[in-house]
Write an enzyme that holds these catalytic residues in place. Structure first.
Site, mmCIF file in Angstrom:
data_model
loop_
_atom_site.group_PDB
_atom_site.id
_atom_site.type_symbol
_atom_site.label_atom_id
_atom_site.label_comp_id
_atom_site.label_asym_id
_atom_site.label_seq_id
_atom_site.Cartn_x
_atom_site.Cartn_y
_atom_site.Cartn_z
ATOM 1 C CD GLU A 55 -3.454 -5.700 4.128
ATOM 2 O OE1 GLU A 55 -4.338 -4.882 4.474
ATOM 3 O OE2 GLU A 55 -2.242 -5.494 4.234
ATOM 4 C CD GLU A 96 -2.908 -1.125 2.376
ATOM 5 O OE1 GLU A 96 -2.887 -0.163 3.155
ATOM 6 O OE2 GLU A 96 -3.725 -2.049 2.468
HETATM 7 O O1 IFM Z 1 -4.154 -2.811 9.211
HETATM 8 C C1 IFM Z 1 -4.107 -2.345 7.907
HETATM 9 C C2 IFM Z 1 -2.926 -2.909 7.167
HETATM 10 O O2 IFM Z 1 -1.733 -2.633 7.809
HETATM 11 C C3 IFM Z 1 -2.851 -2.316 5.778
HETATM 12 N N1 IFM Z 1 -4.106 -2.470 5.097
HETATM 13 C C4 IFM Z 1 -5.305 -2.071 5.781
HETATM 14 C C5 IFM Z 1 -5.363 -2.715 7.151
HETATM 15 C C6 IFM Z 1 -6.641 -2.281 7.880
HETATM 16 O O3 IFM Z 1 -6.660 -0.901 8.049
#
Ligand code: IFM
Length: 472
Positions: free
Chosen positions: A377, A176
């Site tokens: 994710e 990210e």
């Molecule tokens: O916890 C975060 C993660 O570190 C990066 N993506 C989003 C998740 C939830 O906010």
């Protein structure tokens, strides 16, 4: 099963393709703790979280979920889930504390032990090299807005690959970069907490460059069979109305939220409209000849983190998110208004909308032919409590995961090449500026005792993995 997002939940069982990778994900600063142990030095998140007022409740990652000491227990939890893959991140300040020079062997040893424990359990390790924890020393020299940080990253990538490349087959350069660039350097709600719009654009460019240089450094060291990837949190942006002004608002957010990474990494170019939109902020002269070609180092797959979509409309100055302080949406903030999306929400106040994941996968399927995708994710925070019997019932999380997995299945059926899915997250953890107040885990963590309790969603996910898909 909860009624949340019920329309997305199919009435028939859905089987995923053979070889589909079922995983769970974590990140170093969010779970490891042991912040000052065995040579680890502060990262920007240590500094930020120790700065009063930056993180809810003054929480820090000093101890987090104490994974550094409880790693075998956590791998055993993964084994009980039956995952084929585990995505974790390597803490740069643990293995190369100053961001330059030789590695600290004790730091590398921790990841060697982790990887060996995973392999012994039959779980494939997928290592992310950067999940937001820049060594503070590199930030003190200028951080990501400074070009040299990209060069330092490539050196660090080669060093970790040299140490773990014989046993880790899956590699991701960055997690990210949008958050790291724009929440870190524009809105300042993440470390290092700077509010400098031009620095955020410089940082975004240097993340692209560092990705390319890092991917090349990995390939120079790793066996040919190793996979090299990048994970993006791409934004699904919907217009409030189909009118031209709202569609232009979508274009602006898409430029600075998505194409700022997709275009350099997959096409070796900058989006022309982004350059135009941001002309009042920068002339982009920090982009040197050859940088965009370097950023376009091919990847073996694209990692996608998806949680929720956003709705935007045309708006006036300051309209985008007036309650949130400086805007992360550099170049768009004067023309775009964020509109609350309808429907149910998670504890993060994020809308639940599995259709957005299908939409995103189909867009990428169309725009990036031949690039396999992994959902690196997806998950949800809800307010979880252990009941008197010590059980944690989380039907809303099960509903969220079920709906989103069904959306992935539909995208595969529609032709998208999606190879796997990682739940965020294995454990409750340090949720950045929210500290420990938001729980994303399949496994509940009592942070006072570090006791781990698998939630109902953990049992549900284990069943999904065992049957290779969703029950009816
Ligand atoms: O916890 C975060 C993660 O570190 C990066 N993506 C989003 C998740 C939830 O906010």
């Amino acid at each position: 099963m909860t009624s949340l997002d019920a329309s997305a939940i199919p009435q028939t069982a859905l089987t995923f393709p053979a070889g589909f990778r079922w995983g769970a994900a974590t990140a170093a600063y969010q779970i490891e703790g042991a912040a000052a142990l065995h040579g680890r030095t502060p990262s920007i998140w240590d500094t930020f979280s120790h700065t009063p007022g930056k993180v809810l409740g003054g929480d820090t990652g000093d101890t987090a979920a104490d994974h550094y000491h409880r790693m075998p227990e956590d791998v055993a939890l993964l084994e009980r889930l039956g995952v084929s893959d585990y995505r974790f991140s390597v803490a740069w300040p643990r293995v190369q504390p100053t961001g330059r020079g030789p590695a600290v062997q004790r730091g590398l040893d921790f990841y060697r032990r982790l990887v060996d424990t995973l392999l012994a359990a039959g779980i494939r390790p997928v290592a992310t090299l950067y999940h937001w924890d820049l060594p503070q020393e590199l930030e003190d020299l200028g951080g990501w807005p400074r070009r040299e940080t990209a060069e330092r990253f490539a050196e660090y990538a080669g060093l970790v690959a040299g140490a773990l490349g014989d046993r880790v087959a899956g590699w991701t350069t960055f997690n990210e970069p949008w958050c790291a660039a724009f929440l870190g350097y524009a809105s300042g709600v993440h470390a290092p907490g700077r509010t400098e719009p031009e620095s955020a654009l410089r940082a975004a460019h240097h993340f692209n460059l560092a990705h390319g240089l890092g991917a090349a450094a990995l390939r120079a060291v790793l066996p040919r069979s190793a996979e090299v990837s990048l994970t993006l949190n791409l934004h699904v942006v919907r217009p409030l109305t189909p009118g031209a002004a709202d569609l232009d608002a979508v274009r602006r957010i898409d430029a600075v939220g998505n194409r700022i990474f997709l275009d350099p990494v997959f096409h070796g170019r900058l989006p022309e409209d982004l350059v135009r939109d941001t002309a009042g902020v920068t002339d982009w002269s920090f982009v040197r000849d050859g940088d965009l070609a370097a950023a376009a180092e091919p990847v073996d797959w694209l990692g996608i983190n998806y949680y929720s979509p956003m709705v935007v409309a045309a708006g006036g100055p300051g309209d985008l998110d007036p309650s949130a302080g400086p805007s992360p949406w550099v170049g768009a903030e004067e023309h775009v208004r964020l509109v609350p999306a309808p429907g149910p929400r998670t504890a993060m106040d994020w809308p639940v909308d599995a259709g957005g994941l299908h939409e995103l996968l189909m867009r990428l399927h169309g725009e990036l032919p031949g690039v396999p995708m992994l959902i690196t994710e997806n998950g949800a925070a809800y307010v979880d409590h252990a009941d008197p019997a010590g059980e944690v019932h989380d039907p809303e999380r099960i509903g969220y995961l079920h709906g989103h997995l069904a959306a992935v299945h539909r995208a595969i059926a529609d032709g998208a090449d999606v190879r796997g899915y990682f739940v965020w997250s294995l454990l409750d953890n340090f949720e950045w500026a929210y500290g420990y107040s938001k729980r994303f885990g399949l496994v509940h963590v009592d942070f006072a005792t570090q006791r781990r309790t698998p939630k109902d969603s953990a049992r549900w996910y284990a069943d999904v993995i065992a049957r290779g898909g969703l029950p009816a």
